[in-house]
Write an enzyme that holds these catalytic residues in place. Sequence first.
Site, PDB file in Angstrom:
ATOM      1  CB  CYS A  83      33.169 -54.206 -24.197  1.00 41.87           C
ATOM      2  SG  CYS A  83      33.709 -53.423 -22.683  1.00 41.87           S
TER       3      CYS A  83
ATOM      4  CG  HIS B 109      28.799 -54.927 -23.747  1.00 44.80           C
ATOM      5  ND1 HIS B 109      29.508 -55.815 -22.965  1.00 44.80           N
ATOM      6  CD2 HIS B 109      29.281 -53.689 -23.442  1.00 44.80           C
ATOM      7  CE1 HIS B 109      30.372 -55.146 -22.233  1.00 44.80           C
ATOM      8  NE2 HIS B 109      30.251 -53.854 -22.500  1.00 44.80           N
TER       9      HIS B 109
ATOM     10  CG  ASN C  96      31.176 -53.695 -18.776  1.00 48.72           C
ATOM     11  OD1 ASN C  96      31.542 -54.675 -19.421  1.00 48.72           O
ATOM     12  ND2 ASN C  96      31.259 -52.461 -19.235  1.00 48.72           N
TER      13      ASN C  96
HETATM   14  O1  UT7 Z   1      31.576 -51.467 -21.674  1.00 51.54           O
HETATM   15  C1  UT7 Z   1      32.112 -50.412 -22.404  1.00 51.54           C
HETATM   16  C2  UT7 Z   1      31.207 -49.317 -22.523  1.00 51.54           C
HETATM   17  N1  UT7 Z   1      30.935 -48.671 -21.261  1.00 51.54           N
HETATM   18  C3  UT7 Z   1      29.724 -48.222 -21.061  1.00 51.54           C
HETATM   19  O2  UT7 Z   1      28.858 -48.467 -21.862  1.00 51.54           O
HETATM   20  C4  UT7 Z   1      29.444 -47.331 -19.883  1.00 51.54           C
HETATM   21  C5  UT7 Z   1      28.579 -46.178 -20.324  1.00 51.54           C
HETATM   22  N2  UT7 Z   1      28.281 -45.227 -19.286  1.00 51.54           N
HETATM   23  C6  UT7 Z   1      27.445 -45.482 -18.255  1.00 51.54           C
HETATM   24  O3  UT7 Z   1      26.984 -46.588 -18.088  1.00 51.54           O
HETATM   25  C7  UT7 Z   1      27.057 -44.343 -17.354  1.00 51.54           C
HETATM   26  O4  UT7 Z   1      27.444 -43.121 -17.930  1.00 51.54           O
HETATM   27  C8  UT7 Z   1      27.652 -44.455 -15.904  1.00 51.54           C
HETATM   28  C9  UT7 Z   1      26.978 -45.587 -15.171  1.00 51.54           C
HETATM   29  C10 UT7 Z   1      29.131 -44.683 -15.981  1.00 51.54           C
HETATM   30  C11 UT7 Z   1      27.372 -43.174 -15.126  1.00 51.54           C
HETATM   31  O5  UT7 Z   1      25.984 -42.932 -15.088  1.00 51.54           O
HETATM   32  P1  UT7 Z   1      25.405 -41.484 -15.404  1.00 51.54           P
HETATM   33  O6  UT7 Z   1      23.961 -41.540 -15.235  1.00 51.54           O
HETATM   34  O7  UT7 Z   1      25.944 -41.096 -16.760  1.00 51.54           O
HETATM   35  O8  UT7 Z   1      26.021 -40.623 -14.236  1.00 51.54           O
HETATM   36  P2  UT7 Z   1      26.994 -39.366 -14.329  1.00 51.54           P
HETATM   37  O9  UT7 Z   1      28.362 -39.794 -14.725  1.00 51.54           O
HETATM   38  O10 UT7 Z   1      26.330 -38.299 -15.126  1.00 51.54           O
HETATM   39  O11 UT7 Z   1      27.019 -38.908 -12.822  1.00 51.54           O
HETATM   40  C12 UT7 Z   1      25.862 -38.405 -12.172  1.00 51.54           C
HETATM   41  C13 UT7 Z   1      26.214 -38.098 -10.728  1.00 51.54           C
HETATM   42  C14 UT7 Z   1      27.502 -37.257 -10.592  1.00 51.54           C
HETATM   43  O12 UT7 Z   1      27.315 -36.390  -9.481  1.00 51.54           O
HETATM   44  P3  UT7 Z   1      26.919 -34.851  -9.718  1.00 51.54           P
HETATM   45  O13 UT7 Z   1      28.036 -34.283 -10.570  1.00 51.54           O
HETATM   46  O14 UT7 Z   1      25.603 -34.873 -10.425  1.00 51.54           O
HETATM   47  O15 UT7 Z   1      26.871 -34.306  -8.345  1.00 51.54           O
HETATM   48  C15 UT7 Z   1      28.536 -38.288 -10.236  1.00 51.54           C
HETATM   49  O16 UT7 Z   1      29.602 -37.746  -9.487  1.00 51.54           O
HETATM   50  O17 UT7 Z   1      26.455 -39.305 -10.028  1.00 51.54           O
HETATM   51  C16 UT7 Z   1      27.738 -39.235  -9.391  1.00 51.54           C
HETATM   52  N3  UT7 Z   1      28.286 -40.580  -9.373  1.00 51.54           N
HETATM   53  C17 UT7 Z   1      28.033 -41.456  -8.385  1.00 51.54           C
HETATM   54  N4  UT7 Z   1      27.332 -41.343  -7.246  1.00 51.54           N
HETATM   55  C18 UT7 Z   1      27.263 -42.418  -6.459  1.00 51.54           C
HETATM   56  C19 UT7 Z   1      29.067 -41.193 -10.319  1.00 51.54           C
HETATM   57  N5  UT7 Z   1      29.335 -42.452  -9.924  1.00 51.54           N
HETATM   58  C20 UT7 Z   1      28.713 -42.628  -8.737  1.00 51.54           C
HETATM   59  C21 UT7 Z   1      28.614 -43.715  -7.850  1.00 51.54           C
HETATM   60  N6  UT7 Z   1      27.880 -43.567  -6.738  1.00 51.54           N
HETATM   61  N7  UT7 Z   1      29.201 -44.913  -8.101  1.00 51.54           N
END
Ligand code: UT7
Length: 321
Positions: free
Chosen positions: A112, A248, A278
Amino acid sequence: MYSKIAGTGSQLPKRVVTNAELAKTVDTSDEWIVTRTGIKQRYLVSDGETNLDLAEGAARNAMDMAAVVASDIDFIIVGTTTPNQVFPNMGCLLQERLGAGECPALSLEAACTGFIYALSVADKFVTTGSSKCALVVGSETLSSIVDWTDRGTSVLFGDGAGAVIIKPSETPGIRSTHLSANGKYKDLLFLESGISNGFDNLKSGNDFVQMKGNEVFKVAVRTLGRIAKTALEHNNMTKEDLTWLVPHQANIRIIQAAAKMLDMPMEKVIQTVQDHGNTSAASVPLALDVGVRDGRIKPGDTVLLEAFGGGFTWGAALLDF
Ligand code: UT7
């Protein structure tokens, strides 16, 4: 001697995919995606559209704004993680498409941060007198390496391209660029397939972008704050000197955190994540082009570009537009 942006351009694929459409095939919802990421839709290639098509469109738009023709371009660099093919590199493919002369043409992979890395390299060529008209592109079709059944990654990414033309200038210009990387984070965000590792898994649909989202999030916030500070200090500038932040576009919450560290109201931050998702190396030049074309970013404005991505790589460019 400085290098200065003489024109910006971008190109998005034809097809728009909303969160609601994604929710038909993966276990997600518009509400979750908007709340956790800020993304409402993304553009994805279809009907044979390729990364090179997007790169060409963005390049031509930047050339038009800068009033340059292909024969004026004497250096081409493309930041991309998803080149059409292993080689010839995307710079050569783009040179041929544009009908540019036999100038140096290369591509560079820094995930990225690819555009900021490419801009930094081109800046060096221009400021040392090796280039008088450089084309810098960030272009990606990440949709081809995303697992469309994985809700953790598929909702995040989009395709697109952005480009700038940079030329020598006696006034700033790009004031400074700052690049960093730390390979110890290689297992937090990666795609394993490649020439040595083999392409079999990718071809059979068993290899995709893999990301430990939570951990990436934390390092991204910390690192973007640090590099912004470095860029300002290097130029003896303070947060108040910035007119625009063009970060970004990975997640609105990361963008908000970056703005907060700079005490910048969100009105001074170019935000496109809601429309584009993204787009990796394309995200910063795409956002820059949006801000320029809708009249927000004006000549003389002081702009901080910053990005973070797989590697990890990160970088910033502080410039007067
Ligand atoms: O460009 C390069 C760099 N990349 C980034 O900067 C990305 C950085 N990371 C992020 O933006 C975030 O960590 C994400 C958007 C990828 C995820 O958000 P989060 O708030 O960190 O969510 P999480 O991974 O902690 O997941 C929370 C919950 C989980 O369920 P449980 O375990 O709490 O029951 C996931 O399974 O949300 C669930 N989940 C979803 N639910 C509905 C994960 N993805 C989804 C989804 N829809 N698409």
